[in-house]
Scaffold this motif. Structure first.
Motif, short mmCIF file in Angstrom:
data_model
loop_
_atom_site.label_atom_id
_atom_site.label_comp_id
_atom_site.label_asym_id
_atom_site.label_seq_id
_atom_site.Cartn_x
_atom_site.Cartn_y
_atom_site.Cartn_z
N GLN A 91 0.78 -1.29 -0.01
CA GLN A 91 -0.07 -0.07 0.13
C GLN A 91 0.95 1.41 0.06
O GLN A 91 0.37 2.51 0.00
CB GLN A 91 -1.00 0.20 1.31
N LYS A 108 5.78 -0.49 -10.76
CA LYS A 108 4.94 -0.64 -11.94
C LYS A 108 5.61 0.11 -13.02
O LYS A 108 5.53 -0.57 -14.12
CB LYS A 108 3.52 0.10 -11.60
N PHE A 166 0.53 -4.54 -7.01
CA PHE A 166 -1.06 -4.24 -6.98
C PHE A 166 -0.94 -3.70 -5.36
O PHE A 166 -0.52 -3.97 -4.27
CB PHE A 166 -1.97 -5.25 -7.29
N TYR A 167 -2.22 -2.67 -5.42
CA TYR A 167 -2.56 -1.94 -4.07
C TYR A 167 -3.54 -3.20 -3.66
O TYR A 167 -4.43 -3.93 -4.20
CB TYR A 167 -3.32 -0.77 -4.25
N GLN A 227 -6.37 -2.81 -2.16
CA GLN A 227 -7.76 -2.80 -2.83
C GLN A 227 -8.08 -2.93 -4.17
O GLN A 227 -9.13 -3.50 -4.45
CB GLN A 227 -8.20 -1.21 -2.53
N GLU A 228 -6.91 -3.11 -4.98
CA GLU A 228 -7.36 -3.64 -6.34
C GLU A 228 -7.50 -5.19 -6.35
O GLU A 228 -7.88 -5.70 -7.38
CB GLU A 228 -5.75 -3.51 -7.11
N THR A 270 -9.65 -6.59 -4.47
CA THR A 270 -11.13 -6.91 -4.13
C THR A 270 -12.10 -7.42 -5.11
O THR A 270 -12.82 -8.36 -4.90
CB THR A 270 -11.84 -5.88 -3.62
N SER A 271 -11.58 -7.27 -6.63
CA SER A 271 -12.28 -7.67 -7.58
C SER A 271 -11.50 -8.85 -8.43
O SER A 271 -12.00 -9.00 -9.48
CB SER A 271 -12.59 -6.43 -8.50
N ASN A 272 -10.54 -9.40 -7.77
CA ASN A 272 -9.80 -10.36 -8.21
C ASN A 272 -10.27 -11.77 -8.60
O ASN A 272 -11.19 -12.11 -7.54
CB ASN A 272 -8.41 -10.37 -7.60
#
Length: 313
Positions: free
Chosen positions: A31, A40, A60-61, A63-64, A66-68
């Motif tokens: 984070q 990156k 990745f962060y 929060q990125e 959460t949709s993985n």
């Protein structure tokens, strides 16, 4: 193997880099904005035993995640203890019914949090003797040798633990299967519990604290509290061996001239500490077992007071 490194600071960068270079499918999760964006853009750079290398490892962060949609086979946790639950909550989509989680955090009680997110048979506890540093965001300094000692916390997880030991060995990380990793975890926590809070509050190097006439009596008192609580949890600490081990760190030719990590977090950078997972954990467990822990309790309270004075975040 598909592996996620949850907490890609200095040590996470080392493990991610070595596992990636041994052929694993690795992703880094962190984070720290500057660190993430630098990797990156430029890849993870490292001075690796004197050799300058760069690897394009995905980062990745939290929060990125959460949709993985892709679950991993192994997650190695390197967050600060205070960030563990937040990280696990964010990366829940990565965790499947067969995902193993190796926790290499300092301190005590992390398995209690892990069990809310991972099946007990998939939890591995460990300690590592590797070292690592960050020269700048996205640039690690990696020297020397080390090893990783780990064990499953549930008998049903032993086969998985041995598999992960082999993965670490193949990566050159020196995986070792332990028959009593809880002893090692408690011993390491005891070392941190004698030096981190004391040197932080005294604004002193390890050697400067050790040179005082109060050092040995303070060490003995703290170690005895750790030992009393550990025994309630089935771990019998060798108090004399631990005292001798801690006293050896006072040597100015070793690490005696250095400040422990908690001092760097709080005094230098005004960051919140991990005291609640070291001395604070002993104090908390002591209350549950009706055991007095006056030194650990007082140290914890004083460190929290200093956090407030310095407006640590």
């Amino acid at each position: 193997m598909k592996i996620a490194i949850a907490g890609a600071g200095a040590m996470g960068s080392r493990f991610g880099l070595m596992l990636y270079r041994s052929g694993n499918d690795v992703v880094l999760i962190d984070q720290w904005h500057d660190h993430v964006e630098t990797i990156k853009k430029n890849g993870l750079k490292a001075n690796y035993n004197g050799q300058e290398i760069t690897e394009q490892i995905p980062i990745f962060y939290p929060q990125e995640m959460t949709s993985n949609k892709t679950q991993v086979e192994l997650i190695i946790v390197f967050t600060k203890a205070t960030q563990l639950e937040h990280m696990l909550q964010a990366i829940k989509p990565l965790i499947g019914i067969k995902t193993m989680v190796l926790c290499l955090l300092n301190g005590l009680g992390h398995e209690d949090i892990l069990q809310h997110y991972v099946s007990k048979k998939n939890i591995l506890l460990g300690i590592t003797m590797w070292t690592a540093g960050l020269e700048a965001p996205g640039k690690a300094k990696l020297f020397g040798d080390g090893e990783v000692e780990l064990q499953n916390i549930d008998p049903a997880g032993e086969a998985g633990a041995h598999r992960m030991v082999n993965v670490l060995k193949k990566a050159g990380l020196g995986g070792i299967y332990s028959s009593n990793v809880k002893y090692s975890v408690w011993r390491k926590a005891c070392v941190n519990g004698t030096l981190n809070g004391t040197c932080t509050l005294l604004d002193a190097t390890i050697g400067a604290f050790g040179a005082t006439t109060a050092a040995i009596p303070i060490l003995k008192a703290i170690i005895s509290e750790f030992a009393a609580v550990a025994q309630k949890e089935g771990v019998v600490l060798n108090q004399k061996e631990i005292l001798d081990h801690v006293a050896a760190t006072f040597d100015p030719n070793g690490i005696g001239m250095h400040y422990p990590s908690m001092h760097q977090d709080l005094i230098k950078n005004h960051r919140l500490t991990e005291i609640d997972y070291i001395n604070g954990a002993v104090a908390r467990k002591g209350r549950a077992y009706n055991l007095p822990t006056p030194y650990c309790t007082f140290l914890t309270e004083l460190v929290h007071a200093e956090e407030q004075i310095l407006k640590a975040r």
